[in-house]
Design an enzyme around this catalytic site. Structure first.
Site: not given
Ligand code: NAP
Length: 320
Positions: A136, A139-140
């Site tokens: 992701c 997200c990261d």
């Protein structure tokens, strides 16, 4: 909700398919509950941007998922954050058992569990998940600001996420196993026009290496010459497709060879009153708009099924 609660409809899964089903079910005045084990919104919540959901020229995946959730909640759809342990079809009604032991019953159930990212299955992938390996970018990605990352895959997801990472990172290598991308033309053009992205054609990742600071390199193999080499990188983002979350699909429901649930055009499975919608269902196009359309179809079909079921049982009681 209490143990042995009875509903018209239980929806399992809170992505675009499940939430759209919830909107239509509430508008049809069905007593409904939606069960979602994580945060409602589904895979789209992890997408950086969405540019092909009609009516939205551009929306972030997170915003779109929140809009869907808020829309469903505006009709007072109960959204319960719980894991489903088992779905049991029955002749009179269907049951959904939750991990906390609660048992819910309903005339109809919509399966909208979606799919999960596929893994490469190479050494280091599981070991360094969260230490440089990610599925992701939204997200990261921030952790890789100013750094070098590898994106694996040649589809729409890999291209979208590579473009997102290029906004943050110093260098993005797209590692693709063939000499042509699967992604749509418009995304390909953007990737080719982004100077921070380099596509490594006919190449596969065979191992992910790390040091004390996390991922530090990948081993690559040329699929045509079999030549191998090491490429230094701070992170590896894997976007090679996904598999349907079919573990809870009850026996008796047909699935195709890839594990997608087979339905008729009403999204109904082989078991009356059990429907499948979204990425779990066998279909041609796996798009958010199609998942939403599935949710609509399944809820309308379920409403019709429930109405007929109730009418039949009323008639039976009158003639008893
Ligand atoms: P996908 O279209 O199935 O693409 C997967 C990619 O990963 C392919 O390029 C495939 O290579 C490669 N791949 C598969 N297994 C691999 C392995 N073991 N090692 C290395 N590479 C591997 O998956 P996706 O990109 O996640 O997209 C899924 C669906 O969602 C598609 O229908 C897509 O159009 C849709 N989607 C749409 C949008 C959008 O419209 N905005 C955004 C994201 C996704 P090959 O090409 O050689 O098979």
């Amino acid at each position: 909700m209490s143990d042995n609660s009875f509903y018209d409809l239980i929806i399992v899964g809170g992505g675009p398919a499940g939430l759209t089903a919830g909107i239509y079910a509430m508008r049809a005045a069905l007593s409904t509950v939606l069960i979602e084990k994580g945060l409602a919104g589904g895979q789209v919540a992890n997408s950086d941007s969405v540019e092909n959901y009609p009516g939205f020229e551009y929306v972030t995946g997170f915003d779109l998922s929140q809009k869907l959730l808020n829309h469903a909640k505006s009709y007072d759809l109960p959204v319960v954050q719980q894991e489903v342990a088992e779905i049991q079809p029955g002749l009179k009604h269907h049951s959904v058992r939750l991990s906390n032991g609660d048992n819910l019953n309903a005339h109809a159930v919509i399966l909208a569990m979606g799919g999960s990212p596929l893994k490469l299955g190479v050494p280091g992938e599981d070991k360094y998940y969260g230490k440089g390996v990610s599925y992701c970018a939204t997200c990261d990605g921030f952790f890789f600001k100013g750094k070098t990352v590898v994106v694996v895959g040649g589809g729409d997801t890999a291209m979208e996420e590579a473009l997102y990472l290029a906004k943050l990172c110093k260098q993005v290598y797209v590692v693709h196993r063939r000499d042509a991308l699967r992604a749509s033309r418009i995304l390909q053009q953007r990737v080719f026009g982004e100077c921070k992205i380099e596509v490594l054609w006919n190449t596969v990742v065979t191992e992910i290496k790390a040091d004390e600071g996390g991922v530090c390199a990948v081993h690559l193999r040329d699929t045509q010459t079999a030549a191998t080499r090491e490429l230094a990188t701070d992170g590896v983002f894997v976007f090679i497709g996904f598999s349907p979350n079919n573990a809870l699909v009850p026996a008796g429901i047909a699935m195709n060879a890839d594990g997608y649930v087979v339905t008729d055009e009403k999204c109904e499975t082989k078991i009356p009153g059990i429907y499948a919608a979204g990425d779990l269902r066998q279909k041609y196009a796996r798009q958010i708009v199609v998942a939403a359309a599935d949710g609509c179809t399944a809820a309308l079909a379920a409403a019709h099924y429930i109405e007929e079921k109730k009418a039949t049982s009323d008639t039976c009681q009158l003639t008893d």
